[in-house]
Each structure stands twice: as C-alpha cells, then as structure tokens.
Design a protein around this motif. Structure first.
Motif: not given
Length: 86
Positions: A35-41
């Motif tokens: 699982g997990g998630s990410w944001i590249n901002d």
C-alpha cells in the motif's frame, strides 16, 4: 505539501507522511510494506525533479513522472528508499 515530494504510508494520502525536501538524500520507507501513496509537487519545470525509488539491493525500481504527479494507490513493498530529486 507544495514544492516537495511527499510519501504516505497508506493509500489515498493517509497515514504517516514523509516530506522529502533534500535532493540526493535517501528517505527510507522500507518498513511500510504494501500500500501507500505519493505526491510529486516539487518545483515545476526544473530538470531532475522526478523521484527515484530503489529496492533493498539499491536497484532502481521506479521513477515518478515530473511534477505535478501523484499515485493514490502505490506499493511500498518493493521499495527501500526514495531519492526525491538529483
């Protein structure tokens, strides 16, 4: 968070968050499992702002698209550490 790469322990940007702000630094997510998630901002329109994810052997397993990009349903299981930019 604006201007950085954020990794989340759980899907849908939930759970523990690591704000990755330093280029060429290793940020460890190896205990997070599935699982997990990410944001590249990270700062847009600058080269080298794709985050790179590496397995325990140090082999590259995934490179994110450039900013702005995200994944609400990732998998940290094969990833030991992330280098947010070069």
């Amino acid at each position: 968070m604006s201007g950085i790469f954020c990794a989340y322990q759980r899907d849908n940007f939930a759970g523990t968050r690591i704000n990755m702000v330093n280029c060429n630094e290793r940020y460890y997510v190896s205990t997070w499992g599935r699982g997990g998630s990410w944001i590249n901002d990270q700062t847009r329109n600058r080269p080298g702002r794709e985050a790179k994810m590496y397995n325990p052997s140090g082999q590259l397993v995934y490179t994110t698209p450039p900013p702005y990009s995200s994944d609400a349903h990732g998998d940290w299981n094969p990833v030991r550490f992330v280098v947010p930019c070069r």
